[in-house]
Design a protein around this motif. Structure first.
Motif, short mmCIF file in Angstrom:
data_model
loop_
_atom_site.label_atom_id
_atom_site.label_comp_id
_atom_site.label_asym_id
_atom_site.label_seq_id
_atom_site.Cartn_x
_atom_site.Cartn_y
_atom_site.Cartn_z
N UNK A 1 0.66 -0.92 0.02
CA UNK A 1 -0.09 -0.09 -0.05
C UNK A 1 0.89 1.36 -0.04
N UNK A 2 1.88 1.21 0.80
CA UNK A 2 2.97 2.48 0.90
C UNK A 2 3.22 2.63 -0.70
N UNK A 3 3.96 1.63 -1.20
CA UNK A 3 4.45 1.65 -2.82
C UNK A 3 3.53 2.33 -3.67
N UNK A 4 2.38 1.60 -3.50
CA UNK A 4 1.28 1.97 -4.57
C UNK A 4 0.58 3.33 -4.27
N UNK A 5 0.21 3.62 -3.27
CA UNK A 5 -0.44 4.89 -3.03
C UNK A 5 0.35 5.94 -2.73
N UNK A 6 1.76 5.73 -2.36
CA UNK A 6 2.76 6.59 -2.24
C UNK A 6 3.36 7.46 -3.37
N UNK A 7 2.88 6.57 -4.83
CA UNK A 7 3.20 7.07 -5.82
C UNK A 7 2.04 7.46 -6.39
N UNK A 8 0.95 6.69 -6.48
CA UNK A 8 0.06 6.91 -7.13
C UNK A 8 -1.13 8.07 -6.85
N UNK A 9 -1.15 8.28 -5.55
CA UNK A 9 -1.79 9.44 -4.98
C UNK A 9 -1.15 10.86 -5.50
N UNK A 10 0.33 10.50 -5.63
CA UNK A 10 0.95 11.63 -6.22
C UNK A 10 0.57 12.27 -7.37
N UNK A 11 0.08 11.38 -8.38
CA UNK A 11 -0.59 11.94 -9.68
C UNK A 11 -1.91 12.48 -9.55
N UNK A 12 -2.66 11.79 -8.30
CA UNK A 12 -3.55 12.87 -8.26
C UNK A 12 -3.41 14.06 -7.72
N UNK A 13 -2.49 14.29 -6.67
CA UNK A 13 -1.93 15.66 -6.24
C UNK A 13 -1.79 16.55 -7.52
N UNK A 14 -0.85 15.91 -8.50
CA UNK A 14 -0.01 16.69 -9.36
C UNK A 14 -1.05 17.33 -10.31
N UNK A 15 -2.26 16.36 -10.94
CA UNK A 15 -3.13 16.72 -11.59
C UNK A 15 -4.50 17.36 -11.23
N UNK A 16 -5.02 17.04 -9.92
CA UNK A 16 -6.31 17.47 -9.52
C UNK A 16 -6.09 18.41 -8.30
N UNK A 17 -5.00 18.45 -7.61
CA UNK A 17 -4.85 19.25 -6.53
C UNK A 17 -5.13 18.62 -5.00
#
Length: 405
Positions: A358-374
């Motif tokens: 979970x750390x690996x997946x969401x630690x990276x994947x939620x960064x894409x959300x942060x970068x694109x959606x805020x």
């Protein structure tokens, strides 16, 4: 005294204090290294010319390596012993941690961090199984909470030290400083931790259950799967918040300086306090209600971080951290305690597999959300993950015995 007749180290005894203190230093040696890049992610991004999500891969690579290694490490520990396996892991990880900052580009850094994570997997794969065998059942939840408190100190020290040194001398020097500290902590762990008395290493010719059998037993348990889901979802949310909060606070409307953002990692101390408290409450009232209460506190803290006021964000971060580590202390200690004796190490390692996956997946994947959606959508997804974790706990753990010991 044989393993069969050993009833566990008594709280307050010298051996119990050495055990808890030794595992405290194992937690520092492990978790300070694992998360040391987190405080200098903006500096890594600037220096290597990469995006925030790409920089966060330096954390995710290590946690991915750890996730891949916890199950093999639990098998190794069944053969060579708990303390020896943990010692080999932390010493190898420290050597790799000294090499990682030599990387001139992100690819080499990720390879070394992945290898470092593999080595670090020895401690979370084995420590709680070791505790469950060396501490009496009445005190297992409280002892697990004390161990988790030590891991919070490791995570805090790694982040603060790398952030402070990194701001003054660059991110590479910050990570080197943490690796040097971890070398000292590893030596103290090996010196202090008492030899295992509640476990006898298995040999290849033993007639007991096969490794595959002991691994599959927890996977057939709905309660165990529910516990693994707690680690997967809650840890994913937690690491993502700490990965990207620095980027959020360095931008408008906050525009906080790097030194102040680094100091926010002191919120980790909330986890240092909440972990043993959650363990003690679980021993008295049962693990299930304490787990749900901790998840609720985590969610409330995340919601507060939506407010565009730095002081409110800090309060939210403290509550979020305290709730997460309370939930983690309960769930991580519950997994080996609820497993069959021959599968304790595997139950613990499967929990940590989910935890670091979970750390690996969401630690990276939620960064894409942060970068694109805020930030707003980012936090809403974090709250949603907490809600799913609570729902899984209600469905999978409500009918399980309360966990009181």
């Amino acid at each position: 005294m044989s393993a069969e007749s050993f009833s566990g180290h008594a709280p307050g005894s010298p051996s119990f204090r050495r055990l808890i203190t030794g595992l405290f230093f194992a937690g520092i040696a492990t978790f300070a290294q694992l998360y040391s890049p987190q405080a200098v992610l903006p500096a890594i991004a600037d220096d290597l010319g990469i995006t925030p999500a790409a920089a966060a891969l330096s954390v995710s690579a290590a946690t991915l390596g750890l996730a891949a290694a916890v199950i093999p490490w639990s098998m190794v520990a069944d053969r060579i012993g708990r303390i020896r396996a943990m010692g080999i892991g932390v010493l190898a990880a420290t050597a790799l941690g000294l090499c990682a900052p030599l990387s001139a580009e992100i690819g080499a850094l990720l390879v070394l961090r992945f290898a470092e994570g593999i080595a670090l997997g020895a401690v979370p794969a084995v420590a709680l199984a070791y505790l469950s065998e060396e501490v009496g059942a009445r005190h297992a939840a409280a002892a697990a909470g004390s161990y988790i408190a030590g891991t919070t100190v490791g995570g805090l020290v790694g982040r603060i030290l790398s952030g402070v040194v990194g701001e003054a001398a660059g991110w590479r020097a910050g990570i080197w400083a943490v690796a040097a500290l971890c070398a000292v902590a590893a030596a103290l762990f090996l010196w202090l931790t008492p030899r295992a008395r509640g476990f006898v290493p298995r040999r290849m010719h033993d007639d007991g259950p096969s490794i595959l059998t002991t691994l599959l037993v927890p996977l057939r348990s709905a309660a165990q799967l529910a516990l693994y889901a707690q680690g997967f979802l809650l840890m994913g949310a937690f690491v993502a918040v700490y990965n990207y909060l620095g980027f959020h606070l360095s931008a408008a409307p906050f525009l906080l300086p790097a030194w102040l953002i680094t100091s926010l990692f002191l919120a980790y101390l909330a986890g240092t306090a909440s972990s043993p408290l959650a363990g003690s409450l679980a021993s008295r009232h049962g693990r299930y209600p304490v787990l749900l209460g901790s998840i609720a506190l985590t969610s409330c803290g995340a919601v507060l971080m939506l407010v565009p006021v730095a002081a409110v964000v800090l309060v939210g971060l403290v509550l979020f951290t305290a709730g997460f580590f309370g939930a983690h202390a309960v769930a991580s200690g519950w997994a080996p305690a609820a497993a069959a004796a021959e599968s304790r190490a595997q139950a613990s390692s499967l929990y940590y597999f989910g935890y670091y996956a979970g750390s690996s997946l969401f630690g990276w994947g939620l960064g894409l959300v942060f970068g694109h959606e805020g930030w707003t959508w980012f936090v809403l997804l974090v709250v949603g993950m907490c809600a799913v974790a609570a729902l899984v706990a209600v469905v999978g753990l409500r009918a399980v015995p309360s966990g009181r010991v």
